[in-house]
Motif scaffolding. Sequence first.
Motif, PDB file in Angstrom:
ATOM      1  N   ASP A  47      10.015  12.833  28.747  1.00 49.05           N
ATOM      2  CA  ASP A  47      10.059  12.815  30.093  1.00 49.05           C
ATOM      3  C   ASP A  47      10.362  11.099  30.632  1.00 49.05           C
ATOM      4  O   ASP A  47      10.990  10.765  31.410  1.00 49.05           O
ATOM      5  N   ALA A  48       9.603  10.228  29.702  1.00 52.94           N
ATOM      6  CA  ALA A  48       9.855   8.653  29.697  1.00 52.94           C
ATOM      7  C   ALA A  48      11.102   8.389  29.030  1.00 52.94           C
ATOM      8  O   ALA A  48      11.161   6.991  29.217  1.00 52.94           O
ATOM      9  N   ASP A  49      11.802   8.998  28.446  1.00 50.93           N
ATOM     10  CA  ASP A  49      12.772   8.737  27.634  1.00 50.93           C
ATOM     11  C   ASP A  49      12.783   7.589  26.702  1.00 50.93           C
ATOM     12  O   ASP A  49      13.524   6.705  26.445  1.00 50.93           O
ATOM     13  N   LEU A  50      11.559   8.065  26.141  1.00 48.58           N
ATOM     14  CA  LEU A  50      11.172   6.901  25.093  1.00 48.58           C
ATOM     15  C   LEU A  50      11.225   7.510  23.465  1.00 48.58           C
ATOM     16  O   LEU A  50      11.040   8.850  23.242  1.00 48.58           O
ATOM     17  N   PRO A  51      11.922   6.785  22.710  1.00 51.48           N
ATOM     18  CA  PRO A  51      12.091   7.469  21.089  1.00 51.48           C
ATOM     19  C   PRO A  51      10.512   7.532  20.510  1.00 51.48           C
ATOM     20  O   PRO A  51       9.443   6.743  20.731  1.00 51.48           O
ATOM     21  N   LEU A  52      10.453   8.322  19.531  1.00 51.88           N
ATOM     22  CA  LEU A  52       9.308   8.606  18.920  1.00 51.88           C
ATOM     23  C   LEU A  52       9.705   8.027  17.422  1.00 51.88           C
ATOM     24  O   LEU A  52      10.506   8.685  16.522  1.00 51.88           O
ATOM     25  N   ALA A  53       9.149   7.097  16.752  1.00 59.80           N
ATOM     26  CA  ALA A  53       9.422   6.488  15.341  1.00 59.80           C
ATOM     27  C   ALA A  53       8.742   7.195  14.321  1.00 59.80           C
ATOM     28  O   ALA A  53       9.362   6.987  13.367  1.00 59.80           O
ATOM     29  N   ASP A  54       7.526   7.428  14.639  1.00 59.77           N
ATOM     30  CA  ASP A  54       6.705   8.055  13.394  1.00 59.77           C
ATOM     31  C   ASP A  54       5.609   9.069  14.170  1.00 59.77           C
ATOM     32  O   ASP A  54       5.248   8.831  14.914  1.00 59.77           O
ATOM     33  N   LEU A  55       5.414  10.061  13.353  1.00 60.73           N
ATOM     34  CA  LEU A  55       4.214  10.776  13.800  1.00 60.73           C
ATOM     35  C   LEU A  55       3.387  11.296  12.884  1.00 60.73           C
ATOM     36  O   LEU A  55       4.035  12.000  11.728  1.00 60.73           O
ATOM     37  N   ARG A  56       2.173  11.027  12.849  1.00 61.66           N
ATOM     38  CA  ARG A  56       1.126  11.615  11.707  1.00 61.66           C
ATOM     39  C   ARG A  56       0.212  12.276  12.517  1.00 61.66           C
ATOM     40  O   ARG A  56      -0.742  11.411  13.199  1.00 61.66           O
ATOM     41  N   ALA A  57       0.073  13.370  12.094  1.00 58.56           N
ATOM     42  CA  ALA A  57      -1.251  14.416  12.796  1.00 58.56           C
ATOM     43  C   ALA A  57      -2.071  14.817  11.634  1.00 58.56           C
ATOM     44  O   ALA A  57      -1.811  15.298  10.670  1.00 58.56           O
ATOM     45  N   GLY A  58      -3.420  14.119  11.924  1.00 56.98           N
ATOM     46  CA  GLY A  58      -4.510  14.452  11.081  1.00 56.98           C
ATOM     47  C   GLY A  58      -4.607  13.995   9.583  1.00 56.98           C
ATOM     48  O   GLY A  58      -5.407  14.327   8.789  1.00 56.98           O
ATOM     49  N   ARG A  59      -3.629  12.992   9.217  1.00 55.77           N
ATOM     50  CA  ARG A  59      -3.690  12.350   8.080  1.00 55.77           C
ATOM     51  C   ARG A  59      -3.384  10.877   8.366  1.00 55.77           C
ATOM     52  O   ARG A  59      -2.338  10.475   8.884  1.00 55.77           O
ATOM     53  N   GLN A  60      -4.068  10.030   7.672  1.00 56.69           N
ATOM     54  CA  GLN A  60      -4.026   8.626   7.726  1.00 56.69           C
ATOM     55  C   GLN A  60      -3.038   8.300   6.531  1.00 56.69           C
ATOM     56  O   GLN A  60      -2.715   8.791   5.615  1.00 56.69           O
ATOM     57  N   ARG A  61      -2.432   6.835   6.690  1.00 56.92           N
ATOM     58  CA  ARG A  61      -1.897   6.433   5.759  1.00 56.92           C
ATOM     59  C   ARG A  61      -2.875   5.441   5.112  1.00 56.92           C
ATOM     60  O   ARG A  61      -3.897   5.134   5.353  1.00 56.92           O
ATOM     61  N   LEU A  62      -2.457   5.235   3.747  1.00 58.44           N
ATOM     62  CA  LEU A  62      -3.430   4.405   2.791  1.00 58.44           C
ATOM     63  C   LEU A  62      -3.537   3.022   3.805  1.00 58.44           C
ATOM     64  O   LEU A  62      -4.712   2.363   3.489  1.00 58.44           O
ATOM     65  N   LEU A  95      -8.532   9.605  -0.175  1.00 56.32           N
ATOM     66  CA  LEU A  95      -8.593   8.437   0.752  1.00 56.32           C
ATOM     67  C   LEU A  95      -8.105   8.783   1.980  1.00 56.32           C
ATOM     68  O   LEU A  95      -8.607   8.223   3.147  1.00 56.32           O
ATOM     69  N   THR A  96      -6.828   9.059   1.846  1.00 60.04           N
ATOM     70  CA  THR A  96      -6.255   9.564   3.306  1.00 60.04           C
ATOM     71  C   THR A  96      -6.788  10.452   3.795  1.00 60.04           C
ATOM     72  O   THR A  96      -6.614  10.799   5.090  1.00 60.04           O
ATOM     73  N   GLY A  97      -7.453  11.360   3.218  1.00 55.44           N
ATOM     74  CA  GLY A  97      -7.848  12.501   3.874  1.00 55.44           C
ATOM     75  C   GLY A  97      -9.183  12.399   4.591  1.00 55.44           C
ATOM     76  O   GLY A  97     -10.026  13.182   5.304  1.00 55.44           O
ATOM     77  N   ALA A  98     -10.046  11.139   4.059  1.00 54.19           N
ATOM     78  CA  ALA A  98     -11.286  10.819   4.518  1.00 54.19           C
ATOM     79  C   ALA A  98     -11.497  10.002   5.963  1.00 54.19           C
ATOM     80  O   ALA A  98     -10.252   9.613   6.426  1.00 54.19           O
ATOM     81  N   LEU A 154       0.664  -1.240   0.029  1.00 56.69           N
ATOM     82  CA  LEU A 154      -0.028  -0.075   0.193  1.00 56.69           C
ATOM     83  C   LEU A 154       0.817   1.218   0.025  1.00 56.69           C
ATOM     84  O   LEU A 154       0.428   2.233  -0.464  1.00 56.69           O
ATOM     85  N   GLU A 155       2.194   1.138   0.504  1.00 55.61           N
ATOM     86  CA  GLU A 155       3.023   2.278   0.292  1.00 55.61           C
ATOM     87  C   GLU A 155       3.337   2.658  -0.926  1.00 55.61           C
ATOM     88  O   GLU A 155       3.421   3.789  -1.440  1.00 55.61           O
ATOM     89  N   GLU A 156       3.541   1.579  -1.782  1.00 54.78           N
ATOM     90  CA  GLU A 156       3.687   1.797  -3.067  1.00 54.78           C
ATOM     91  C   GLU A 156       2.698   2.282  -3.891  1.00 54.78           C
ATOM     92  O   GLU A 156       2.914   2.980  -4.766  1.00 54.78           O
ATOM     93  N   ALA A 157       1.486   1.750  -3.510  1.00 54.97           N
ATOM     94  CA  ALA A 157       0.304   2.455  -4.407  1.00 54.97           C
ATOM     95  C   ALA A 157       0.245   3.812  -4.118  1.00 54.97           C
ATOM     96  O   ALA A 157      -0.228   4.886  -4.777  1.00 54.97           O
ATOM     97  N   GLU A 158       0.540   4.377  -2.610  1.00 53.24           N
ATOM     98  CA  GLU A 158       0.315   5.654  -2.210  1.00 53.24           C
ATOM     99  C   GLU A 158       1.434   6.666  -2.880  1.00 53.24           C
ATOM    100  O   GLU A 158       1.238   7.761  -3.327  1.00 53.24           O
ATOM    101  N   ARG A 159       2.478   5.846  -3.233  1.00 49.18           N
ATOM    102  CA  ARG A 159       3.368   6.665  -3.861  1.00 49.18           C
ATOM    103  C   ARG A 159       3.353   6.571  -5.255  1.00 49.18           C
ATOM    104  O   ARG A 159       3.580   7.904  -6.028  1.00 49.18           O
ATOM    105  N   VAL A 160       2.923   5.689  -6.081  1.00 47.32           N
ATOM    106  CA  VAL A 160       2.941   5.860  -7.504  1.00 47.32           C
ATOM    107  C   VAL A 160       1.434   5.983  -8.123  1.00 47.32           C
ATOM    108  O   VAL A 160       1.419   6.438  -9.413  1.00 47.32           O
TER     109      VAL A 160
END
Length: 244
Positions: free
Chosen positions: A211-226, A153-156, A126-132
Amino acid sequence: MSHDAGCRRRLAPRIGVMLQGGGVYPGIRPPEALRLFASFYPDPRDPAELLERVGLAGVAGSTWRSLSGGEQQRLSLALAIVGRPEVAFLDEPTAGVDPGGRRVVRQVVRELADAGAAVVLTTHELEEAERVADRVVIVDRGAVVAAGTPAELTGAGPGDEIRFGAPAGLDVAGLAAAMGTTVAEVAPGEYRVDTAPTPAAVAALTAWLADADLPLADLRAGRQRLEDVFLRLTTADDGSPSPR
């Protein structure tokens, strides 16, 4: 000549088909295969140039059976487009292809579409579809459940949420208390915060992780992935994938 045979003779030269596997003589070499397929069309692309374009000039002396899976996929793509098709059907064109090869495939598909061809591409990537893709159709159990551009689709769907990646098993109750809203681990290491993606909310989330010394791997605000859209539309109420 029958009507069906006449239609086929008119349509076949205008169509290119890439199967997910097979369809090539095991002992044939890439230049031989491309020259053979080129001979089927009135105005084919130059086989040597196309071989170079898909990155297979270096294995021109190898037989089909000795090519890697990714190299076979790239040769299959070249065979599908050597006749300058107006419509190209590509079945999982990047399956088993390494990252460099995927980039080549995406570029060739984009060039084909920019030249005016209609490209129908099936994929589970699906990442491929979102790209091309210019337009995406999601099919579930033989029925179309959604169609539109990737942006449409990702905005719905749900918009007042923040999604992020972090180590699995976070204290979601503690994070929810800190943010004053519900937080769910929707998949191992994937989280959803049910709040509008305001700067203040994002700041509160990142501060809690810091504060918890935890890594953030990814952040998506207000937008979904396919992929999020696909799972939301094709997952049963109990959380299991719906049958295909």
